[in-house]
Design an enzyme around this catalytic site. Structure first.
Site, PDB file in Angstrom:
ATOM      1  N   TRP A  37      40.110 -47.301 141.004  1.00 19.38           N
ATOM      2  CA  TRP A  37      39.756 -48.695 141.302  1.00 19.38           C
ATOM      3  C   TRP A  37      38.501 -49.075 140.522  1.00 19.38           C
ATOM      4  O   TRP A  37      37.573 -48.257 140.408  1.00 19.38           O
ATOM      5  CB  TRP A  37      39.484 -48.856 142.802  1.00 19.38           C
ATOM      6  CG  TRP A  37      40.610 -49.492 143.558  1.00 19.38           C
ATOM      7  CD1 TRP A  37      40.677 -50.782 143.978  1.00 19.38           C
ATOM      8  CD2 TRP A  37      41.840 -48.877 143.986  1.00 19.38           C
ATOM      9  NE1 TRP A  37      41.880 -50.999 144.634  1.00 19.38           N
ATOM     10  CE2 TRP A  37      42.606 -49.860 144.653  1.00 19.38           C
ATOM     11  CE3 TRP A  37      42.387 -47.595 143.855  1.00 19.38           C
ATOM     12  CZ2 TRP A  37      43.864 -49.598 145.195  1.00 19.38           C
ATOM     13  CZ3 TRP A  37      43.631 -47.341 144.385  1.00 19.38           C
ATOM     14  CH2 TRP A  37      44.357 -48.335 145.045  1.00 19.38           C
ATOM     15  N   ASP A  40      34.913 -49.566 142.554  1.00 19.87           N
ATOM     16  CA  ASP A  40      34.630 -48.263 143.176  1.00 19.87           C
ATOM     17  C   ASP A  40      34.107 -47.297 142.114  1.00 19.87           C
ATOM     18  O   ASP A  40      33.125 -46.577 142.329  1.00 19.87           O
ATOM     19  CB  ASP A  40      35.899 -47.649 143.782  1.00 19.87           C
ATOM     20  CG  ASP A  40      36.469 -48.444 144.944  1.00 19.87           C
ATOM     21  OD1 ASP A  40      36.889 -49.583 144.707  1.00 19.87           O
ATOM     22  OD2 ASP A  40      36.499 -47.921 146.077  1.00 19.87           O
ATOM     23  N   ASP A 169      38.834 -58.156 150.513  1.00 22.86           N
ATOM     24  CA  ASP A 169      40.217 -58.622 150.592  1.00 22.86           C
ATOM     25  C   ASP A 169      40.502 -59.702 151.639  1.00 22.86           C
ATOM     26  O   ASP A 169      41.070 -60.731 151.340  1.00 22.86           O
ATOM     27  CB  ASP A 169      41.148 -57.439 150.877  1.00 22.86           C
ATOM     28  CG  ASP A 169      40.933 -56.286 149.899  1.00 22.86           C
ATOM     29  OD1 ASP A 169      40.031 -56.373 149.059  1.00 22.86           O
ATOM     30  OD2 ASP A 169      41.684 -55.305 149.987  1.00 22.86           O
ATOM     31  N   ARG A 202      43.090 -53.290 159.666  1.00 23.44           N
ATOM     32  CA  ARG A 202      43.528 -53.704 158.328  1.00 23.44           C
ATOM     33  C   ARG A 202      43.861 -55.195 158.296  1.00 23.44           C
ATOM     34  O   ARG A 202      44.011 -55.831 159.335  1.00 23.44           O
ATOM     35  CB  ARG A 202      44.786 -52.901 157.940  1.00 23.44           C
ATOM     36  CG  ARG A 202      44.590 -51.406 157.889  1.00 23.44           C
ATOM     37  CD  ARG A 202      43.808 -50.936 156.693  1.00 23.44           C
ATOM     38  NE  ARG A 202      44.353 -51.426 155.436  1.00 23.44           N
ATOM     39  CZ  ARG A 202      43.803 -51.204 154.245  1.00 23.44           C
ATOM     40  NH1 ARG A 202      42.692 -50.501 154.158  1.00 23.44           N
ATOM     41  NH2 ARG A 202      44.348 -51.672 153.153  1.00 23.44           N
ATOM     42  N   TYR A 355      37.994 -54.469 158.747  1.00 23.04           N
ATOM     43  CA  TYR A 355      37.838 -54.514 157.303  1.00 23.04           C
ATOM     44  C   TYR A 355      36.706 -55.435 156.842  1.00 23.04           C
ATOM     45  O   TYR A 355      35.554 -55.144 157.091  1.00 23.04           O
ATOM     46  CB  TYR A 355      39.194 -54.896 156.718  1.00 23.04           C
ATOM     47  CG  TYR A 355      39.557 -54.038 155.540  1.00 23.04           C
ATOM     48  CD1 TYR A 355      39.360 -52.680 155.577  1.00 23.04           C
ATOM     49  CD2 TYR A 355      40.076 -54.598 154.382  1.00 23.04           C
ATOM     50  CE1 TYR A 355      39.675 -51.895 154.487  1.00 23.04           C
ATOM     51  CE2 TYR A 355      40.407 -53.820 153.296  1.00 23.04           C
ATOM     52  CZ  TYR A 355      40.203 -52.472 153.344  1.00 23.04           C
ATOM     53  OH  TYR A 355      40.507 -51.707 152.271  1.00 23.04           O
ATOM     54  N   GLU A 399      34.732 -45.256 155.135  1.00 22.27           N
ATOM     55  CA  GLU A 399      34.999 -46.436 154.310  1.00 22.27           C
ATOM     56  C   GLU A 399      34.072 -47.575 154.721  1.00 22.27           C
ATOM     57  O   GLU A 399      33.524 -48.275 153.886  1.00 22.27           O
ATOM     58  CB  GLU A 399      36.464 -46.857 154.458  1.00 22.27           C
ATOM     59  CG  GLU A 399      36.862 -47.963 153.486  1.00 22.27           C
ATOM     60  CD  GLU A 399      38.354 -48.284 153.528  1.00 22.27           C
ATOM     61  OE1 GLU A 399      39.014 -47.926 154.521  1.00 22.27           O
ATOM     62  OE2 GLU A 399      38.842 -48.919 152.571  1.00 22.27           O
TER      63      GLU A 399
END
Ligand code: GLC
Length: 431
Positions: A37, A40, A169, A202, A355, A399
């Site tokens: 990615w 990242d 996102d 998510r 997220y 994460e």
């Protein structure tokens, strides 16, 4: 004892990077994100630069294997097949030499390149100039692509055509703009993410349908930037993206000078001025932060998300703005176990585990800490940095983190969190 613990944690962070190494590039984490990615890898390169400069360069070199002829650096480079992720290369249908996605991500690359180059020089690495040169040229081509493809109206702000480009996102910042995107898709949706991670953390299914609708229409444009610009129902001039681009542009200027590229240094200075002027027009006094612009509706996007603070990495605020922004960041962190939440806790959109709708992201804090330091808001920078390092020490290389509890979410072997730890913990004084 504290030193000993820190050393062990550094070893753990390096072990995460080693475990996610797939041969010169690092996956964000096994299975959930099994490819390279874009942003990242830029953060990861800085993490590597703290102990292995050669490997840091390699990360960037492998990323630009995916760079398109028009200059775009894609958001995913599919170096090797994997069936644990959707949408894979078949859905994107791009035509680069190696399979890639067809959209991009925040250009942290230029920031990383300066960081890696300086680490190489400090380490006395003989080949630093030769190693930096092609990467510098790749970065410059990508910045030119940004301005041409994503700011055709010369606003001094670059636009995203897909929420995935932002790196955030399912941020509430996109809710209104995304609601205009139809949910119909030509592609069959086979989500894999919810098989790895609890669905409640998510993005929702309906978001996914819209994400894929956008992919379908851009693929139908043959990934031509002008056609995409004219058909897209989703166009947002994003202050997070522009802030990062402006900062990366500034970071490339000393590299241009080190490489003896005077004309390029002048071009970059002009670009930097243009972008920072664009950003300055997006500051809103009553909100005490910057706001993105929805190019379809012409409206400000006022949803309170972390993006509003990212331009600090590039823009020098005046004294009033400095105290306003510091007070606003403190307000968002008030009552939280870990700051900075990605959505303000007082917003109805706040969801502490979902997220980009509330959780804390280490790399976002890294950028904001940096931006606070650029603006000499040093105490707040140090306390945010300390809080981030502690959160990682307590919960692992997750994460993201629930700001209300400090709980680590999304697994604990994330490369960019390990990189953030390697860079940020060196600056934190114990105690
Ligand atoms: C998610 C994040 C994005 C990140 C990617 C890989 O899509 O939203 O920012 O680059 O995962 O970690």
């Amino acid at each position: 004892m504290a030193d000993e613990l820190k050393r062990n944690r550094h070893d753990d962070a390096r072990a995460v990077l080693a475990r996610n190494d797939r041969g010169g590039y690092t996956v964000p984490t096994d299975r959930l994100y099994p490819f390279q990615w874009n942003w990242d890898s830029a953060f990861v390169a800085m993490g590597f630069a703290t102990f292995d400069v050669d490997r840091a360069y390699r990360e960037l070199e492998r990323l630009i294997e995916g760079q398109w002829d028009d200059g775009m650096i894609p958001h995913i480079v599919f170096h090797a097949p994997s069936d644990t992720y959707f949408p894979g290369p078949d859905v994107w249908g791009t035509r680069h030499r190696i399979p890639t996605s067809g959209i991009t991500q925040p250009p942290v690359f230029g920031m990383a390149l300066r960081f890696v180059h300086e680490a190489a020089v400090a380490a006395g690495q003989q080949d630093s100039i030769e190693r930096t040169r092609p990467l510098f040229e790749a970065a410059l081509r990508s910045h030119r692509w940004w301005l041409k493809a994503r700011d055709p109206d010369r606003l001094g702000l670059v636009a995203i055509l897909h929420p995935w480009e932002s790196g955030s996102d399912n941020s509430p910042a996109w809710d209104e703009a995304l609601a205009r995107v139809p949910t119909a898709t030509k592609t069959e949706i086979r989500r894999k993410d919810t098989g790895h991670v609890d669905a409640s953390m998510r993005p929702r299914d309906v978001d996914y349908q819209r994400f894929i609708h956008l992919v379908d229409i851009y693929r139908d444009c043959g990934w031509n930037p002008q056609s995409q610009w004219s058909v897209s129902p989703f166009k947002v001039a994003d202050v997070q993206m522009t802030g990062i681009l402006a900062r990366a542009t500034a970071d490339l200027i000393p590299l241009a000078s080190a490489l003896g590229a005077q004309a390029e240094a002048a071009e970059l200075s002009e670009m930097h001025h243009f972008l920072t002027e664009g950003l300055k027009r997006r500051w809103r006094d009553p909100l005490r932060r910057f706001v993105s612009l929805d190019l379809v509706s012409g409206q400000d996007i006022e949803a309170p998300t972390q993006a509003g603070f990212i331009p600090l990495v590039a823009v020098s605020l005046d004294a009033n703005q400095r105290s306003a922004v510091a007070a606003e960041i403190e307000r968002w962190c008030d009552g939280m176990v870990v700051g900075l939440p990605s959505t303000a806790p007082f917003s109805p959109a706040f969801e502490p585990k979902r997220y980009w709708r509330g959780p804390v992201w280490a790399v976002i804090n890294w950028l904001i800490v940096d931006g606070l330091r650029v603006n000499a808001i040093n105490e707040l920078a140090s306390s945010l940095e300390r809080g981030t390092v502690r959160a990682i020490e307590q919960a692992g290389f997750c994460e993201y983190f629930d700001p209300t509890t400090g709980e680590g979410l999304g697994g604990n072997t994330f490369s960019w969190t390990a990189a953030a730890y390697l860079v940020m913990s060196r600056r934190v004084v114990d105690g």
